[in-house]
Design a protein around this motif. Structure first.
Motif, PDB file in Angstrom:
ATOM      1  N   ILE A 190       0.826  -1.099  -0.113  1.00  0.00           N
ATOM      2  CA  ILE A 190       0.085  -0.080  -0.097  1.00  0.00           C
ATOM      3  C   ILE A 190       0.879   1.289   0.039  1.00  0.00           C
ATOM      4  N   ASN A 191       1.785   1.128   0.840  1.00  0.00           N
ATOM      5  CA  ASN A 191       2.720   2.607   1.017  1.00  0.00           C
ATOM      6  C   ASN A 191       3.416   2.785  -0.503  1.00  0.00           C
ATOM      7  N   ILE A 192       3.936   1.729  -0.947  1.00  0.00           N
ATOM      8  CA  ILE A 192       4.553   1.910  -2.371  1.00  0.00           C
ATOM      9  C   ILE A 192       3.725   2.657  -3.217  1.00  0.00           C
ATOM     10  N   PHE A 193       2.425   2.226  -3.356  1.00  0.00           N
ATOM     11  CA  PHE A 193       1.568   2.934  -4.580  1.00  0.00           C
ATOM     12  C   PHE A 193       0.781   4.239  -4.039  1.00  0.00           C
ATOM     13  N   ILE A 194       1.036   4.799  -2.634  1.00  0.00           N
ATOM     14  CA  ILE A 194       0.424   5.927  -2.166  1.00  0.00           C
ATOM     15  C   ILE A 194       1.034   6.895  -3.341  1.00  0.00           C
ATOM     16  N   PRO A 195      -0.016   7.670  -3.976  1.00  0.00           N
ATOM     17  CA  PRO A 195       0.357   8.663  -4.925  1.00  0.00           C
ATOM     18  C   PRO A 195       1.624   9.850  -4.505  1.00  0.00           C
ATOM     19  N   ASN A 196       2.184  10.375  -5.497  1.00  0.00           N
ATOM     20  CA  ASN A 196       3.154  11.213  -5.305  1.00  0.00           C
ATOM     21  C   ASN A 196       4.343  10.890  -4.368  1.00  0.00           C
ATOM     22  N   THR A 197       4.632   9.471  -4.062  1.00  0.00           N
ATOM     23  CA  THR A 197       5.768   8.697  -3.438  1.00  0.00           C
ATOM     24  C   THR A 197       6.884   8.594  -4.479  1.00  0.00           C
ATOM     25  N   PRO A 198       8.060   8.566  -4.249  1.00  0.00           N
ATOM     26  CA  PRO A 198       8.808   8.388  -5.287  1.00  0.00           C
ATOM     27  C   PRO A 198       8.720   6.738  -5.957  1.00  0.00           C
ATOM     28  N   LEU A 199       8.144   5.710  -5.113  1.00  0.00           N
ATOM     29  CA  LEU A 199       8.130   4.618  -5.750  1.00  0.00           C
ATOM     30  C   LEU A 199       6.729   3.978  -6.671  1.00  0.00           C
ATOM     31  N   HIS A 200       5.712   5.217  -6.458  1.00  0.00           N
ATOM     32  CA  HIS A 200       4.378   4.751  -6.985  1.00  0.00           C
ATOM     33  C   HIS A 200       4.320   4.440  -8.284  1.00  0.00           C
ATOM     34  N   ASP A 201       5.165   5.142  -9.094  1.00  0.00           N
ATOM     35  CA  ASP A 201       5.021   5.081 -10.606  1.00  0.00           C
ATOM     36  C   ASP A 201       5.725   3.965 -11.264  1.00  0.00           C
ATOM     37  N   GLY A 202       5.136   2.987 -11.676  1.00  0.00           N
ATOM     38  CA  GLY A 202       5.816   1.802 -12.245  1.00  0.00           C
ATOM     39  C   GLY A 202       5.244   0.546 -11.623  1.00  0.00           C
ATOM     40  N   ALA A 203       5.763  -0.729 -11.856  1.00  0.00           N
ATOM     41  CA  ALA A 203       5.301  -2.027 -11.391  1.00  0.00           C
ATOM     42  C   ALA A 203       6.248  -2.562 -10.205  1.00  0.00           C
ATOM     43  N   VAL A 204       5.484  -3.163  -9.352  1.00  0.00           N
ATOM     44  CA  VAL A 204       6.060  -3.923  -8.250  1.00  0.00           C
ATOM     45  C   VAL A 204       6.372  -5.481  -8.814  1.00  0.00           C
ATOM     46  N   ILE A 205       7.303  -5.877  -8.558  1.00  0.00           N
ATOM     47  CA  ILE A 205       7.656  -7.463  -8.954  1.00  0.00           C
ATOM     48  C   ILE A 205       7.872  -8.127  -7.658  1.00  0.00           C
ATOM     49  N   LEU A 206       7.059  -9.240  -7.636  1.00  0.00           N
ATOM     50  CA  LEU A 206       7.228 -10.157  -6.497  1.00  0.00           C
ATOM     51  C   LEU A 206       8.112 -11.270  -6.788  1.00  0.00           C
ATOM     52  N   GLN A 207       8.936 -11.559  -6.202  1.00  0.00           N
ATOM     53  CA  GLN A 207       9.860 -13.017  -6.676  1.00  0.00           C
ATOM     54  C   GLN A 207      10.416 -13.563  -5.443  1.00  0.00           C
ATOM     55  N   LYS A 208      10.132 -14.738  -5.576  1.00  0.00           N
ATOM     56  CA  LYS A 208      10.546 -15.675  -4.168  1.00  0.00           C
ATOM     57  C   LYS A 208      10.138 -15.303  -3.105  1.00  0.00           C
ATOM     58  N   ASN A 209       8.967 -14.876  -2.707  1.00  0.00           N
ATOM     59  CA  ASN A 209       8.541 -14.580  -1.568  1.00  0.00           C
ATOM     60  C   ASN A 209       8.857 -13.310  -1.045  1.00  0.00           C
ATOM     61  N   GLN A 210       9.462 -12.229  -1.926  1.00  0.00           N
ATOM     62  CA  GLN A 210       9.912 -10.878  -1.388  1.00  0.00           C
ATOM     63  C   GLN A 210       9.167  -9.970  -2.565  1.00  0.00           C
ATOM     64  N   VAL A 211       9.326  -8.722  -1.977  1.00  0.00           N
ATOM     65  CA  VAL A 211       9.260  -7.553  -2.908  1.00  0.00           C
ATOM     66  C   VAL A 211      10.627  -7.408  -3.629  1.00  0.00           C
ATOM     67  N   ALA A 212      10.678  -7.802  -4.698  1.00  0.00           N
ATOM     68  CA  ALA A 212      12.064  -7.460  -5.310  1.00  0.00           C
ATOM     69  C   ALA A 212      12.440  -6.237  -5.583  1.00  0.00           C
ATOM     70  N   ALA A 213      11.543  -5.791  -6.371  1.00  0.00           N
ATOM     71  CA  ALA A 213      11.748  -4.262  -6.784  1.00  0.00           C
ATOM     72  C   ALA A 213      10.479  -3.584  -6.929  1.00  0.00           C
ATOM     73  N   ALA A 214      10.610  -2.161  -6.868  1.00  0.00           N
ATOM     74  CA  ALA A 214       9.497  -1.299  -7.295  1.00  0.00           C
ATOM     75  C   ALA A 214       9.974  -0.413  -8.635  1.00  0.00           C
ATOM     76  N   ALA A 215       8.743   0.403  -8.839  1.00  0.00           N
ATOM     77  CA  ALA A 215       9.229   1.312  -9.925  1.00  0.00           C
ATOM     78  C   ALA A 215       9.770   0.615 -11.185  1.00  0.00           C
ATOM     79  N   CYS A 216       9.365  -0.576 -11.461  1.00  0.00           N
ATOM     80  CA  CYS A 216      10.066  -1.294 -12.750  1.00  0.00           C
ATOM     81  C   CYS A 216       9.253  -1.135 -13.938  1.00  0.00           C
ATOM     82  N   TYR A 217       9.966  -1.119 -14.916  1.00  0.00           N
ATOM     83  CA  TYR A 217       9.232  -0.974 -16.218  1.00  0.00           C
ATOM     84  C   TYR A 217       8.955  -2.348 -16.900  1.00  0.00           C
TER      85      TYR A 217
END
Length: 274
Positions: A160-187
């Protein structure tokens, strides 16, 4: 008679040897799946083919260059791909390469599904746009590298916190890999299908695009309507009710764990009968 017995046991040991080598190679391929090491393997095959052709046609200079590349290439592989090799050794030391699925893994997977459903429900009610891609068999490491690495435990609060508007990471995709949030703001790659409705935005097009080239499961929350959508295998499932959405996640994400458990149980039964 002793000679016949020797040939028989020699034949059996050869079969076991081939099977073990095949199994180890298969597990190593699973470790490097979705990493840059896959491209390395392609390069090695190209070098070997060029070496064979140059040797066949008598191209001595090219043959010498390929021989040097093969001779010193193994040292370069160890240096360049140190993280992948270290990860493989760590998994081997912990027994993860040859481990089988258990109840603890199923419980962890259930918690992850609950976290995703909770976060999706929260964002849908408040019309917070979100794009979450879940890695399955096909590796997503190339797309993870385009974002900001997190490698964090999956929780509804973090998503939820990642996708809150006007935050640095909200624009782009979050990728879940091997039971982890691997990265945010992915293309993610955008789908070029002409059949996509014009009312759908970039998030839906990106979700479809990644589902066309991988077997990932991608979740979209519309910023305009708050509708929940999901893509898999190039198909878009729109306006999902929360219960139906949860059922799909359980069916798609728990099936891999169940398959691994069934496979391990089958192998155990075969060994016992053998």
């Amino acid at each position: 008679m002793p000679f016949t017995d020797f040939n028989f046991f020699d034949y059996i040991s050869t079969i076991i040897d081939i099977f073990l080598v095949w199994y180890v190679i298969y597990k190593l391929l699973m470790v490097i799946r979705g990493t840059k090491a896959v491209q390395l393997l392609k390069g090695i095959f190209v070098i070997l083919i060029v070496r064979s052709l140059s040797n066949f046609f008598g191209l001595h200079t090219l043959d010498w260059i390929m021989e040097q590349a093969i001779t010193w290439g193994f040292l370069a592989i160890i240096i360049i791909f140190q993280p992948e090799l270290r990860r493989a050794l760590e998994q081997l030391g912990r027994g993860k390469i040859f481990s089988r699925a258990n109840m603890q893994e199923e419980e962890e997977q259930t918690k992850i599904i609950e976290a995703i459903v909770t976060a999706t429900s929260y964002m849908a009610k408040r019309r917070i746009g979100a794009l979450i891609s879940i890695e399955r068999e096909t590796g997503l490491s190339d797309y993870i590298e385009t974002g900001i690495p997190l490698k964090s435990q999956i929780s509804s609060e973090l998503l939820i916190n990642i996708f809150i508007p006007n935050t640095p990471l909200h624009d782009g995709a979050v990728i879940l890999q091997k039971n982890q949030v691997a990265a945010a703001a992915c293309y993610l790659p955008l789908s070029e299908s002409p059949f996509i409705s014009k009312e759908l935005g970039t998030r839906h097009r990106a979700a479809l695009g990644i589902s066309e080239v991988t077997d990932s499961l991608t979740i979209v929350v519309s910023e305009e309507t708050g509708a929940i959508s999901l893509t898999k295998n190039g198909e878009l499932h729109r306006d999902l009710k929360l219960d139906h959405f949860k059922e799909i996640l359980q069916k798609e994400l728990m099936v891999s764990t169940n398959k691994q458990a069934s496979s391990s149980l089958w192998n155990w039964r075969v060994k016992k009968r053998g």
